[in-house]
Design a protein around this motif. Structure first.
Motif, PDB file in Angstrom:
ATOM      1  N   CYS A 145     112.458  29.087  18.601  1.00  0.00           N
ATOM      2  CA  CYS A 145     113.492  29.446  19.562  1.00  0.00           C
ATOM      3  C   CYS A 145     112.926  29.530  20.977  1.00  0.00           C
ATOM      4  O   CYS A 145     113.503  28.989  21.925  1.00  0.00           O
ATOM      5  N   THR A 146     111.773  30.196  21.115  1.00  0.00           N
ATOM      6  CA  THR A 146     111.171  30.367  22.439  1.00  0.00           C
ATOM      7  C   THR A 146     110.731  29.037  23.025  1.00  0.00           C
ATOM      8  O   THR A 146     111.057  28.710  24.180  1.00  0.00           O
ATOM      9  N   VAL A 147     110.007  28.234  22.246  1.00  0.00           N
ATOM     10  CA  VAL A 147     109.543  26.941  22.747  1.00  0.00           C
ATOM     11  C   VAL A 147     110.731  26.007  22.986  1.00  0.00           C
ATOM     12  O   VAL A 147     110.779  25.284  23.987  1.00  0.00           O
ATOM     13  N   GLY A 148     111.711  26.031  22.084  1.00  0.00           N
ATOM     14  CA  GLY A 148     112.878  25.169  22.241  1.00  0.00           C
ATOM     15  C   GLY A 148     113.704  25.527  23.465  1.00  0.00           C
ATOM     16  O   GLY A 148     114.132  24.645  24.217  1.00  0.00           O
ATOM     17  N   THR A 149     113.910  26.826  23.700  1.00  0.00           N
ATOM     18  CA  THR A 149     114.673  27.247  24.874  1.00  0.00           C
ATOM     19  C   THR A 149     113.921  26.927  26.158  1.00  0.00           C
ATOM     20  O   THR A 149     114.514  26.464  27.146  1.00  0.00           O
ATOM     21  N   THR A 150     112.608  27.161  26.155  1.00  0.00           N
ATOM     22  CA  THR A 150     111.800  26.832  27.326  1.00  0.00           C
ATOM     23  C   THR A 150     111.863  25.334  27.614  1.00  0.00           C
ATOM     24  O   THR A 150     112.007  24.916  28.780  1.00  0.00           O
ATOM     25  N   ALA A 151     111.781  24.512  26.563  1.00  0.00           N
ATOM     26  CA  ALA A 151     111.862  23.061  26.741  1.00  0.00           C
ATOM     27  C   ALA A 151     113.224  22.651  27.282  1.00  0.00           C
ATOM     28  O   ALA A 151     113.324  21.760  28.142  1.00  0.00           O
ATOM     29  N   LEU A 152     114.281  23.311  26.811  1.00  0.00           N
ATOM     30  CA  LEU A 152     115.618  22.989  27.299  1.00  0.00           C
ATOM     31  C   LEU A 152     115.761  23.338  28.776  1.00  0.00           C
ATOM     32  O   LEU A 152     116.280  22.534  29.567  1.00  0.00           O
ATOM     33  N   VAL A 153     115.292  24.524  29.158  1.00  0.00           N
ATOM     34  CA  VAL A 153     115.352  24.921  30.570  1.00  0.00           C
ATOM     35  C   VAL A 153     114.523  23.950  31.418  1.00  0.00           C
ATOM     36  O   VAL A 153     114.975  23.476  32.470  1.00  0.00           O
ATOM     37  N   TYR A 154     113.311  23.633  30.953  1.00  0.00           N
ATOM     38  CA  TYR A 154     112.447  22.722  31.708  1.00  0.00           C
ATOM     39  C   TYR A 154     113.094  21.343  31.836  1.00  0.00           C
ATOM     40  O   TYR A 154     113.061  20.729  32.907  1.00  0.00           O
ATOM     41  N   GLY A 155     113.685  20.852  30.741  1.00  0.00           N
ATOM     42  CA  GLY A 155     114.326  19.543  30.794  1.00  0.00           C
ATOM     43  C   GLY A 155     115.462  19.502  31.791  1.00  0.00           C
ATOM     44  O   GLY A 155     115.611  18.533  32.550  1.00  0.00           O
ATOM     45  N   LEU A 156     116.274  20.564  31.823  1.00  0.00           N
ATOM     46  CA  LEU A 156     117.394  20.608  32.775  1.00  0.00           C
ATOM     47  C   LEU A 156     116.888  20.731  34.207  1.00  0.00           C
ATOM     48  O   LEU A 156     117.417  20.093  35.129  1.00  0.00           O
ATOM     49  N   VAL A 157     115.840  21.548  34.397  1.00  0.00           N
ATOM     50  CA  VAL A 157     115.260  21.687  35.741  1.00  0.00           C
ATOM     51  C   VAL A 157     114.661  20.357  36.195  1.00  0.00           C
ATOM     52  O   VAL A 157     114.847  19.916  37.338  1.00  0.00           O
TER      53      VAL A 157
END
Length: 455
Positions: free
Chosen positions: A198-210
């Motif tokens: 969850c943590t790595v996936g959410t971080t990756a999602l935020v990074y991808g959108l940024v």
């Protein structure tokens, strides 16, 4: 227990975080000059907080459930305040990025715990609804205070903008022991596998959108990161469906009404990214306002948001949400008519009033729908998901805004092209909120979430 003081402390925490982060963003040009940062270095400084905060929100929320929300809230405030001081002393890019990431960790601990503390310290009914309405006003107030305070302090030194967290943090830590009771701890342990994915996936999602907002959706790293995020979050769902004590109780999302409220919150949250990107630049680049002047110009937005959020608890939830969404659509449609010759009074004042009232109604109604009745064993998870959806919405809004801006205006070399891009971006806001309207009408009951305590 003193509910009024407890609510004041929770709101003070939200203001501390919002004001400090907005102030830091205003100060980025000064930070770049003093620390001699490259453009890429500056982007890392800008995104370090967002990545840590967005990635750790759900884990921070679960920490509050297991270790106690007051304890987690205090820890988050201490980490955020200490990180702000460390950032103010930074002499290098690595130092600054580390401090801003630590701020994100502090926020991820403090914010979900703060929201959960409202549920724990204010009884169900009109008092809690009023408290949630007041809490919903912190977005507009924090934005405006951040602009005015941050703009003023940054004219002296960007380091003062970070040190502004100290009085907030000191006041909170002094009063918490006498005003806020500790919540009942949920017996259990951390779901490590779920927490990791969850943590790595959410971080990756935020990074991808940024990254999409800067490099575009076709960039290899953007596409790869977003694909990785989808795979990791899918794995999270599988793991959580089998876990005895999941970090995200899936019943919070499978309940039609609560799941619909979260989906609507994600779409409503997109306004944050669009508003800051478009109107900040329009006010400063086209109208020639200073950062402080921009903060003052946003006052109509903050004031109408305040009034709308305070009125919401007295009104039925779904009609207020629908009204709020329609007001935002009207304000965004008005802003699609921006031109280089547009002035503040005739082109921005009306839309800001519409957007402030609409956003205030929508956010307050969704907060009430999600938080007025909270499952006793998942208060942190409910609050963590609420904050995650708002932050992901803002990231999605920014990424979509920049995409539309680039398609319409290219690099925005001239004022005419730039304003055309801003107008096009608000067309995207209309689309997001139209979809939010459909979600609200299809999934939410007129009175909001079902009254059961199980989500």
């Amino acid at each position: 227990m003193r509910p009024a003081i407890a609510l004041t402390l929770v709101i003070t925490c939200q203001l501390m975080i919002t004001v400090t982060i907005i102030a830091v963003n205003i100060s980025l040009p000064a930070i770049r000059t003093e620390l001699r940062l490259s453009v890429s270095g500056l982007s890392w400084a800008e995104n370090a907080y967002l990545l840590a905060f967005g990635g750790l929100l759900l884990l921070g929320a679960r920490t509050g459930d297991i270790l106690g929300r007051r304890r987690t809230f205090v820890a988050g405030v201490i980490v955020f305040t200490a990180a702000s001081v460390a950032g103010a002393l930074a002499t290098s890019l690595v130092w600054l990025i580390t401090a801003l990431a630590a701020q994100g960790v502090g926020s991820a601990l403090a914010e979900p715990a703060a929201i959960a503390l409202i549920a724990a310290n204010v009884p169900v009914g009109p008092r809690r609804n009023r408290a949630l309405g007041i809490f919903s006003t912190t977005t507009g107030l924090g934005l405006t205070l951040g602009l005015v305070v941050g703009g003023t302090l940054s004219t002296v030194s960007w380091r003062l903008a970070l040190l502004a967290a100290i009085p907030f943090g000191a006041a909170i830590l002094a009063l918490v022991p006498m005003a806020v009771r500790e919540t009942e701890r949920v017996k259990g342990r951390f779901d490590l596998a779920g927490a990791l994915t969850c943590t790595v996936g959410t971080t990756a999602l935020v990074y991808g959108l940024v990254r999409a907002s800067g490099e575009g959706w076709t960039d290899v790293w953007t596409a790869g990161t977003l694909l990785g995020a989808v795979l990791l979050l899918t794995a999270t769902v599988v793991i959580e469906s089998r876990a005895a004590q999941p970090i995200i109780p899936l019943r919070l999302l499978t309940n039609r009404h609560r799941g619909g409220a979260y989906a609507a919150l994600l779409l409503v949250g997109t306004l944050g990214g669009t508003l800051l990107f478009c109107l900040f630049q329009f006010m400063q680049d086209v109208l020639g306002l200073s950062p402080v002047g921009t903060g003052v110009a946003f006052l109509p937005f903050a004031l109408t948001l305040l009034v709308a959020a305070l009125l919401t608890p007295r009104l039925p939830t779904r009609p207020v949400l629908v009204c709020g969404i329609l007001l935002v659509i009207a304000g965004a449609l008005w802003l699609t008519r921006l031109s280089p010759s547009s002035g503040y009074a005739e082109a921005l004042l009306g839309p800001l009033l519409f957007l402030g009232a609409g956003y205030g109604f929508a956010i307050a109604a969704l907060n009430l729908a999600l938080l007025s009745r909270v499952p006793k064993d998942a208060g942190g998870a409910v609050a963590g998901l609420q904050q995650t959806m708002v932050r992901l919405g803002a990231s999605l809004g920014l990424a979509g805004t920049v995409t539309v801006f680039t398609l319409v205006a290219g690099a925005g070399e001239t004022a005419e092209l730039a304003v055309r891009g801003y107008a096009g971006a608000f067309g995207l806001t209309v689309a997001f909120f139209a979809l939010a309207l459909v979600v609200a009408l299809v999934t939410l009951r007129p009175s909001g979430i079902a009254d059961d305590e199980n989500g």
